[in-house]
Design an enzyme around this catalytic site. Structure first.
Site, PDB file in Angstrom:
ATOM      1  N   CYS A 192     -33.299  14.084 -89.310  1.00  0.00           N
ATOM      2  CA  CYS A 192     -32.988  12.823 -88.640  1.00  0.00           C
ATOM      3  C   CYS A 192     -34.020  12.538 -87.558  1.00  0.00           C
ATOM      4  O   CYS A 192     -34.374  13.421 -86.770  1.00  0.00           O
ATOM      5  CB  CYS A 192     -31.584  12.891 -88.043  1.00  0.00           C
ATOM      6  SG  CYS A 192     -31.160  11.447 -87.043  1.00  0.00           S
ATOM      7  N   ASP A 199     -31.455  16.626 -93.211  1.00  0.00           N
ATOM      8  CA  ASP A 199     -30.993  15.728 -94.267  1.00  0.00           C
ATOM      9  C   ASP A 199     -31.456  16.311 -95.595  1.00  0.00           C
ATOM     10  O   ASP A 199     -32.657  16.441 -95.845  1.00  0.00           O
ATOM     11  CB  ASP A 199     -31.579  14.321 -94.092  1.00  0.00           C
ATOM     12  CG  ASP A 199     -31.050  13.616 -92.863  1.00  0.00           C
ATOM     13  OD1 ASP A 199     -29.854  13.735 -92.569  1.00  0.00           O
ATOM     14  OD2 ASP A 199     -31.844  12.933 -92.178  1.00  0.00           O
TER      15      ASP A 199
END
Length: 285
Positions: A192, A199
């Site tokens: 992120c 992620d």
């Protein structure tokens, strides 16, 4: 007109009050232009078509008798929109439906479509719709769970040493006849942009053109491992780097990310007009 919304101003990484009454102001649009500029992508001359395909697994509201209702929601955000929606704000917005009465599922769909459409087109002199589809509980088992199609790049036993995007790892043999291939990997990971939280994703690459060196492509995918960027520009960066370095005549990149907070974001970018991928969930989602 432009927005001054930046990722640092969003609710990401901050303690947030739980709001369970409808509040469209919770949505936080972030302009795409800043990250596209770093890739040399002009927003008025996009080198691709496509959309961001969102799935919301935690959507609930009250019917007129106060009984909770449930749905899975699919959203289609065209890549031409000037803004993305910051995912935590999207989650907070959806939470605001939890104790709000709506006449029926169609009223919920209409409200979602209006609010999200306004947010993603905000600051633009253009306007267009977005796709919103609600799946009722009796259809939940119709949601397929499957791996992305394609030759599995992860089978390759390669050495990896670069963990920031390294387009120089990409190459294609321009002396060979063109091929048509679909390649996939489960090793896409980025972080992120604001919180640094991981992620996890899978990526599918379909192309026609000179054969791409598969080992180099896999090493390039792995090179995103410590990269801080939102899902959408990650997919656009992969598309742009392959397009420039490997010179395919056709290219499509589809990234499916593991959901967080009940939401997943799955960007699709293609060099030619075509139907969007079917809504699927990979095993890791």
């Amino acid at each position: 007109m432009s927005l001054d919304n930046t990722p640092e101003q969003s609710q990401l990484g901050r303690a947030s009050a739980y709001v369970d009454q409808y509040d469209a102001s919770l949505l936080f649009p972030i302009p795409r232009a800043a990250q596209r500029d770093t890739m040399g992508i002009a927003s008025d001359r996009l080198p691709f078509f496509g959309a961001d395909l969102w799935t919301a697994f935690e959507l609930s509201w009250l019917n007129p008798r106060g009984k909770p209702q449930l749905a899975i929601a699919h959203f289609t955000i065209p890549c031409e929109t000037p803004n993305i929606i910051e995912s935590k704000s999207f989650k907070l917005y959806l939470n605001s439906f939890n104790s709000t009465v709506f006449a029926d599922a169609q009223a919920v769909r209409d409200r979602l479509r209006t609010d999200l459409g306004e947010a993603v087109w905000r600051g633009s002199d253009r306007t267009a719709g977005i796709g919103v589809r609600l799946l009722a509980p009796d259809a939940f088992d119709l949601e397929p769970v499957q791996e992305l199609d394609g030759l599995d790049l992860d089978r390759l036993d390669i050495e990896c040493s670069q963990y920031q995007p390294a387009p120089e790892l990409l190459s294609a043999d321009l002396t060979q006849p063109p091929v048509t291939e679909t390649l996939s990997s489960r090793l896409l990971k980025s972080n992120c942009l604001v919180t640094g939280q991981p992620d996890w994703g899978s990526v599918q690459i379909r192309y026609n053109g000179p054969p791409i060196d598969q080992a180099g492509l896999l090493a390039y995918i792995v090179s995103f491992r410590n990269h801080n960027e939102f899902h959408e520009p990650c997919a656009e960066r992969i598309f742009t780097d392959i397009w420039k370095r490997c010179q395919p005549t056709q290219l499509a990149v589809y990234a499916r990310y593991t959901r967080r907070g009940g939401l997943d974001i799955n960007p699709f970018r293609t060099s030619w007009p075509q139907a969007l991928p079917a809504n699927i969930r990979t095993a890791r989602q």
